[in-house]
Design a protein around this motif. Structure first.
Motif, PDB file in Angstrom:
ATOM      1  N   SER A  80      -1.288 -45.687 -28.924  1.00  0.00           N
ATOM      2  CA  SER A  80      -1.416 -46.007 -30.262  1.00  0.00           C
ATOM      3  C   SER A  80      -2.706 -45.124 -30.513  1.00  0.00           C
ATOM      4  N   GLN A  81      -3.446 -45.359 -30.008  1.00  0.00           N
ATOM      5  CA  GLN A  81      -4.306 -44.407 -30.286  1.00  0.00           C
ATOM      6  C   GLN A  81      -4.209 -42.703 -29.545  1.00  0.00           C
ATOM      7  N   LEU A  82      -3.465 -42.120 -29.344  1.00  0.00           N
ATOM      8  CA  LEU A  82      -3.079 -41.022 -28.604  1.00  0.00           C
ATOM      9  C   LEU A  82      -2.875 -40.206 -29.771  1.00  0.00           C
ATOM     10  N   SER A  83      -2.595 -38.957 -30.510  1.00  0.00           N
ATOM     11  CA  SER A  83      -2.330 -38.346 -30.609  1.00  0.00           C
ATOM     12  C   SER A  83      -0.931 -37.584 -30.134  1.00  0.00           C
ATOM     13  N   GLY A  84      -0.428 -37.314 -30.223  1.00  0.00           N
ATOM     14  CA  GLY A  84       1.096 -36.610 -30.331  1.00  0.00           C
ATOM     15  C   GLY A  84       0.826 -36.287 -29.104  1.00  0.00           C
ATOM     16  N   GLY A  85       0.308 -35.022 -29.199  1.00  0.00           N
ATOM     17  CA  GLY A  85       0.366 -34.217 -27.977  1.00  0.00           C
ATOM     18  C   GLY A  85       0.197 -34.499 -26.863  1.00  0.00           C
ATOM     19  N   MET A  86      -0.844 -35.675 -27.047  1.00  0.00           N
ATOM     20  CA  MET A  86      -1.796 -36.609 -25.783  1.00  0.00           C
ATOM     21  C   MET A  86      -0.438 -37.355 -25.561  1.00  0.00           C
TER      22      MET A  86
ATOM     23  N   ASP B 243       1.060 -28.298 -30.031  1.00  0.00           N
ATOM     24  CA  ASP B 243      -0.197 -26.517 -31.015  1.00  0.00           C
ATOM     25  C   ASP B 243       0.300 -25.448 -29.748  1.00  0.00           C
TER      26      ASP B 243
END
Lengths: 109, 266
Positions: free
Chosen positions: B142-148, B175
């Motif tokens: 939950s602490q990650l961005s979508g790309g991560m 991106d």
């Protein structure tokens, strides 16, 4: 042929790997490297005859290097084949390990 | 014989969801070391084909052989052996939210091998480094961005060094820089770790960059399988529509349309 052999040269051991290092026997490789580090002040892992190495094989090399660092031993990868280099580069580990051309250079690391 | 060497060999696959036919007479064969892109618009059947190859659905008709095994008739031991040798990176990531990133990535090694815990830790962290998430192992999904999330899912998919890697929509929602990095990584995984890779995507630029061969699906049928150049130069109106992002001409069958709108059991 998949093989790991150890050759003692004074206070230095050369661990030679050949064939395809994968999950099926990489634990044997790990043990051979750790055993050599237990006995000697320096270890070189010779990789010229390795045609493939997977992440479990790379993990054995990483653990050996870390063990050597903790215990003040010398450690180097020797004569790294192109196949091994490609995997090291994937995780930028080529910039982490001491990598040398021959055993003579490994003894001087 | 080329057929015997194929890692994936699908013949005459047909798939239905209820009364709707999703795949019709699909032949799909992938050779070792190949990067195959499955390309097609939304609803073309890309994901359905992928789910069948993964053994998540049984075919209505046709055969699916993966790593030499007919997966519709494989026993539990054979399926387990196949699962050890394949990696899947799903579109949404499918990370377990209650486990840290590091534990998510290490999960297949803990479940499917008897490796020493030191080795498991190093192997999973190497893969986090490979996807440029080095040092992120203690974060929760939950602490990650979508790309991560997508990159962490890829790290998990490759943690066992699979012979066969499936990657569903690698670029979606990323991106351009991260997307280009992933394309580069797919090529390097094939070269360094000898993976055979199947990528499902609708991103043309990415498809053309990474593919050795492309299978174009449209309305559940294979329009063609060929090299990048063959697909680019294909003399097929529908393929050119896809490549040039032209909307398709929807053929209206009055009887069928009225039936869909009015009949209770349509």
């Amino acid at each position: 042929m998949n093989e790991v052999t150890s050759e003692e040269q004074g206070d230095f051991t050369v661990v030679r790997l050949s064939g395809e290092v994968d999950l099926s026997w990489s634990q044997q490789v790990r043990q051979a490297i750790l055993d050599a580090l237990e006995r000697e002040a320096g270890v070189g892992v010779e990789l010229s005859a390795v045609s493939y190495i997977d992440s479990s094989g790379i993990a054995a090399l990483v653990e050996g290097f870390q063990n050597a660092r903790q215990n003040g031993r010398r450690f180097a990868l020797v004569a790294v084949s192109q196949a091994v280099m490609a995997v090291l580069e994937l995780a930028r580990l080529d910039r982490v390990f001491p990598i040398v051309a021959d055993v003579e250079a490994a003894r001087a690391v | 014989m080329a057929d015997a060497e194929a890692l994936i060999d699908v013949r005459g696959l047909e798939a239905w969801y209820g009364k709707r036919r999703i795949l019709a007479d699909v032949d799909f064969r992938v050779e070792p070391g190949e990067i195959r892109v499955i390309m097609g618009g939304s609803g073309s059947g890309k994901s359905t084909l992928l789910r069948h190859v993964l053994g998540l659905h049984r075919p209505s008709a046709g055969t699916i052989r993966v790593l030499g095994v007919d997966i519709a008739h494989a026993d539990a031991a054979q399926m387990l052996d196949i699962r050890r040798k394949i990696g899947v990176s799903f579109q949404g990531g499918a990370l377990l939210t209650s486990l840290s990133v590091g534990d998510n990535v290490a999960l297949p090694l803990r479940e499917l091998t008897t490796l020493d815990e030191n080795t498991i830790r190093i192997m999973s962290r190497i893969k986090l480094e490979v996807v440029n998430l080095g040092g992120f192992q203690d974060l929760m999904p939950s602490q990650l961005s979508g790309g991560m999330v997508k990159r962490a899912a890829l790290a998990r998919a490759i943690v066992m060094d699979p012979k066969l890697l499936f990657f569903d929509e690698p670029s979606a929602g990323l991106d351009p820089v991260v997307s280009a990095e992933l394309d580069e990584l797919i090529l390097r995984l094939r070269d360094a770790l000898r993976m055979t890779i199947v990528v499902v995507t609708h991103e043309l630029e990415s498809a053309f960059k990474i593919a050795d061969t492309i299978t174009v699906l449209d309305q559940g049928r294979v329009l063609m399988t060929g090299t990048v150049d063959e697909v680019r130069n294909a003399d097929n109106e529908r393929i050119q529509d896809l490549l040039n992002r032209r909307p398709r001409e929807v053929v209206v069958d009055v009887d069928a349309y009225m039936k869909r709108l009015t009949e209770e059991d349509a």
